[in-house]
Design a protein around this motif. Structure first.
Motif, PDB file in Angstrom:
ATOM      1  N   LYS A  61      -1.376  -0.742 -10.301  1.00  0.00           N
ATOM      2  CA  LYS A  61      -0.283  -0.802  -9.322  1.00  0.00           C
ATOM      3  C   LYS A  61      -0.782  -1.325  -7.977  1.00  0.00           C
ATOM      4  CE  LYS A  61       3.497   0.690 -10.268  1.00  0.00           C
ATOM      5  NZ  LYS A  61       4.633  -0.152 -10.622  1.00  0.00           N
ATOM      6  N   ILE A  62      -1.843  -2.115  -8.009  1.00  0.00           N
ATOM      7  CA  ILE A  62      -2.385  -2.702  -6.785  1.00  0.00           C
ATOM      8  C   ILE A  62      -2.259  -4.221  -6.852  1.00  0.00           C
ATOM      9  CG2 ILE A  62      -4.389  -2.932  -5.267  1.00  0.00           C
ATOM     10  CD1 ILE A  62      -5.443  -0.313  -6.507  1.00  0.00           C
ATOM     11  N   ILE A  63      -1.663  -4.787  -5.816  1.00  0.00           N
ATOM     12  CA  ILE A  63      -1.545  -6.237  -5.676  1.00  0.00           C
ATOM     13  C   ILE A  63      -2.657  -6.707  -4.744  1.00  0.00           C
ATOM     14  CG2 ILE A  63      -0.126  -8.102  -4.732  1.00  0.00           C
ATOM     15  CD1 ILE A  63       2.338  -6.522  -5.648  1.00  0.00           C
ATOM     16  N   TYR A  64      -3.403  -7.701  -5.187  1.00  0.00           N
ATOM     17  CA  TYR A  64      -4.523  -8.233  -4.404  1.00  0.00           C
ATOM     18  C   TYR A  64      -4.246  -9.658  -3.953  1.00  0.00           C
ATOM     19  CZ  TYR A  64      -7.469  -4.404  -6.073  1.00  0.00           C
ATOM     20  OH  TYR A  64      -7.999  -3.173  -6.344  1.00  0.00           O
ATOM     21  N   GLU A  65      -4.572  -9.922  -2.719  1.00  0.00           N
ATOM     22  CA  GLU A  65      -4.582 -11.275  -2.173  1.00  0.00           C
ATOM     23  C   GLU A  65      -6.019 -11.545  -1.728  1.00  0.00           C
ATOM     24  OE1 GLU A  65      -3.296 -15.038  -1.079  1.00  0.00           O
ATOM     25  OE2 GLU A  65      -2.268 -13.530  -2.271  1.00  0.00           O
ATOM     26  N   ILE A  66      -6.565 -12.668  -2.161  1.00  0.00           N
ATOM     27  CA  ILE A  66      -7.951 -13.030  -1.841  1.00  0.00           C
ATOM     28  C   ILE A  66      -7.922 -14.110  -0.767  1.00  0.00           C
ATOM     29  CG2 ILE A  66     -10.162 -13.788  -2.781  1.00  0.00           C
ATOM     30  CD1 ILE A  66      -8.943 -11.209  -4.123  1.00  0.00           C
TER      31      ILE A  66
ATOM     32  N   LEU B 255       8.700  -0.731  -1.672  1.00  0.00           N
ATOM     33  CA  LEU B 255       9.949  -0.603  -2.432  1.00  0.00           C
ATOM     34  C   LEU B 255       9.742  -0.527  -3.950  1.00  0.00           C
ATOM     35  CD1 LEU B 255      12.178  -3.171  -0.493  1.00  0.00           C
ATOM     36  CD2 LEU B 255      12.383  -0.661  -0.471  1.00  0.00           C
ATOM     37  N   ASN B 256       8.580  -1.022  -4.417  1.00  0.00           N
ATOM     38  CA  ASN B 256       8.373  -1.148  -5.862  1.00  0.00           C
ATOM     39  C   ASN B 256       7.204  -0.344  -6.413  1.00  0.00           C
ATOM     40  OD1 ASN B 256      10.401  -3.340  -6.786  1.00  0.00           O
ATOM     41  ND2 ASN B 256       9.536  -4.129  -4.878  1.00  0.00           N
ATOM     42  N   GLY B 257       6.655   0.554  -5.604  1.00  0.00           N
ATOM     43  CA  GLY B 257       5.595   1.437  -6.099  1.00  0.00           C
ATOM     44  C   GLY B 257       4.233   0.785  -6.255  1.00  0.00           C
ATOM     45  N   TYR B 258       3.971  -0.248  -5.490  1.00  0.00           N
ATOM     46  CA  TYR B 258       2.660  -0.906  -5.513  1.00  0.00           C
ATOM     47  C   TYR B 258       1.911  -0.635  -4.211  1.00  0.00           C
ATOM     48  CZ  TYR B 258       3.919  -3.840  -9.539  1.00  0.00           C
ATOM     49  OH  TYR B 258       4.269  -4.301 -10.772  1.00  0.00           O
ATOM     50  N   GLU B 259       0.653  -0.940  -4.227  1.00  0.00           N
ATOM     51  CA  GLU B 259      -0.180  -0.947  -3.022  1.00  0.00           C
ATOM     52  C   GLU B 259      -0.627  -2.385  -2.809  1.00  0.00           C
ATOM     53  OE1 GLU B 259      -4.609   0.618  -1.693  1.00  0.00           O
ATOM     54  OE2 GLU B 259      -3.540   1.723  -3.255  1.00  0.00           O
ATOM     55  N   PHE B 260      -0.742  -2.822  -1.561  1.00  0.00           N
ATOM     56  CA  PHE B 260      -1.162  -4.190  -1.252  1.00  0.00           C
ATOM     57  C   PHE B 260      -2.528  -4.171  -0.592  1.00  0.00           C
ATOM     58  CE2 PHE B 260      -1.351  -7.834   1.710  1.00  0.00           C
ATOM     59  CZ  PHE B 260      -1.243  -8.864   0.789  1.00  0.00           C
ATOM     60  N   ARG B 261      -3.416  -5.032  -1.082  1.00  0.00           N
ATOM     61  CA  ARG B 261      -4.747  -5.172  -0.493  1.00  0.00           C
ATOM     62  C   ARG B 261      -5.067  -6.653  -0.322  1.00  0.00           C
ATOM     63  NH1 ARG B 261      -8.334  -0.912  -4.077  1.00  0.00           N
ATOM     64  NH2 ARG B 261      -7.042   0.923  -3.599  1.00  0.00           N
ATOM     65  N   ILE B 262      -5.522  -6.987   0.864  1.00  0.00           N
ATOM     66  CA  ILE B 262      -5.999  -8.341   1.112  1.00  0.00           C
ATOM     67  C   ILE B 262      -7.496  -8.224   1.363  1.00  0.00           C
ATOM     68  CG2 ILE B 262      -5.371  -8.238   3.556  1.00  0.00           C
ATOM     69  CD1 ILE B 262      -4.754 -11.293   3.300  1.00  0.00           C
ATOM     70  N   ILE B 263      -8.279  -8.987   0.599  1.00  0.00           N
ATOM     71  CA  ILE B 263      -9.731  -8.847   0.699  1.00  0.00           C
ATOM     72  C   ILE B 263     -10.414 -10.217   0.782  1.00  0.00           C
ATOM     73  CG2 ILE B 263      -9.796  -6.616  -0.496  1.00  0.00           C
ATOM     74  CD1 ILE B 263     -10.692  -8.092  -3.010  1.00  0.00           C
ATOM     75  N   ASP B 264     -11.577 -10.184   1.401  1.00  0.00           N
ATOM     76  CA  ASP B 264     -12.450 -11.356   1.474  1.00  0.00           C
ATOM     77  C   ASP B 264     -13.521 -11.164   0.402  1.00  0.00           C
ATOM     78  OD1 ASP B 264     -14.025 -13.506   2.091  1.00  0.00           O
ATOM     79  OD2 ASP B 264     -14.619 -12.787   4.076  1.00  0.00           O
ATOM     80  N   GLU B 265     -13.271 -11.694  -0.759  1.00  0.00           N
ATOM     81  CA  GLU B 265     -14.177 -11.526  -1.909  1.00  0.00           C
ATOM     82  C   GLU B 265     -15.409 -12.402  -1.740  1.00  0.00           C
ATOM     83  OE1 GLU B 265     -15.427 -10.103  -5.627  1.00  0.00           O
ATOM     84  OE2 GLU B 265     -13.733  -9.442  -4.427  1.00  0.00           O
ATOM     85  N   PRO B 266     -16.606 -11.813  -1.823  1.00  0.00           N
ATOM     86  CA  PRO B 266     -17.818 -12.637  -1.751  1.00  0.00           C
ATOM     87  C   PRO B 266     -17.918 -13.556  -2.978  1.00  0.00           C
ATOM     88  CG  PRO B 266     -18.352 -10.287  -1.598  1.00  0.00           C
ATOM     89  CD  PRO B 266     -16.894 -10.398  -1.951  1.00  0.00           C
TER      90      PRO B 266
END
Length: 162
Positions: free
Chosen positions: A60-65, A89-100
């Motif tokens: 339930k986690i949305i990731y943006e790289i 609104l949809n039961g997710y968590e949002f994470r934006i990360i700088d992936e090495p």
């Protein structure tokens, strides 16, 4: 965002070496990831409505790289705001990360034949490795000669951890 590298990993399209590294690390950790492209989030930017498609979903986690230098840009801030509202609104968590970027994992996957770079990106990737080995900024544009190994050795998996 991660130098614009494009290609396919086991049939999944990636748009950067950072995204590819994220996929490889998740698989190495046994995570079941899927593309976020199936989710469409509307947002407003510069007065116009746009559609944002996240990079990945794990559980339930949305990731943006994104690279650190872009995380606070106006466009990414607009996308992030809309994504957080969608998640709430949809039961997710949002994470934006700088992936090495993991050249080690990429090299292994590439020599196994799991990666197919788009267009001339294989040549560009090979020059990228040459730059890392030789401490040169951008040998691809300078036309630098290859060091002690050849492109064929690289493609055949004769080099790994550079």
């Amino acid at each position: 965002s991660g130098n614009g590298w494009k290609g396919w990993y086991k049939g999944h399209f990636f748009r950067s070496l950072k995204e590819l590294s994220f996929i490889l690390r998740q698989e190495g950790d046994g995570a079941e990831w899927k593309t976020g492209e199936t989710i469409r989030i509307k947002y407003i930017f510069n007065g116009g409505e746009r559609t944002y498609r996240p990079d990945f979903i794990i559980g339930k986690i949305i990731y943006e790289i994104k690279p650190e230098r872009l995380i606070n840009s106006p466009l990414i801030l607009a996308k992030s705001k809309a994504a957080k509202e969608f998640c709430a609104l949809n039961g997710y968590e949002f994470r934006i990360i700088d992936e090495p970027i993991s050249m080690y994992l990429i090299n292994i996957a590439l020599t196994r034949g799991d990666i197919k770079f788009y267009g001339d990106y294989l040549d560009r990737y090979f020059y990228h490795i040459v730059a890392k080995i030789s401490n040169t900024k951008n040998p691809y544009k300078k036309g630098m000669k290859f060091p002690a190994f050849t492109k064929e050795q690289f493609e055949n998996g004769d080099i790994f951890d550079v």
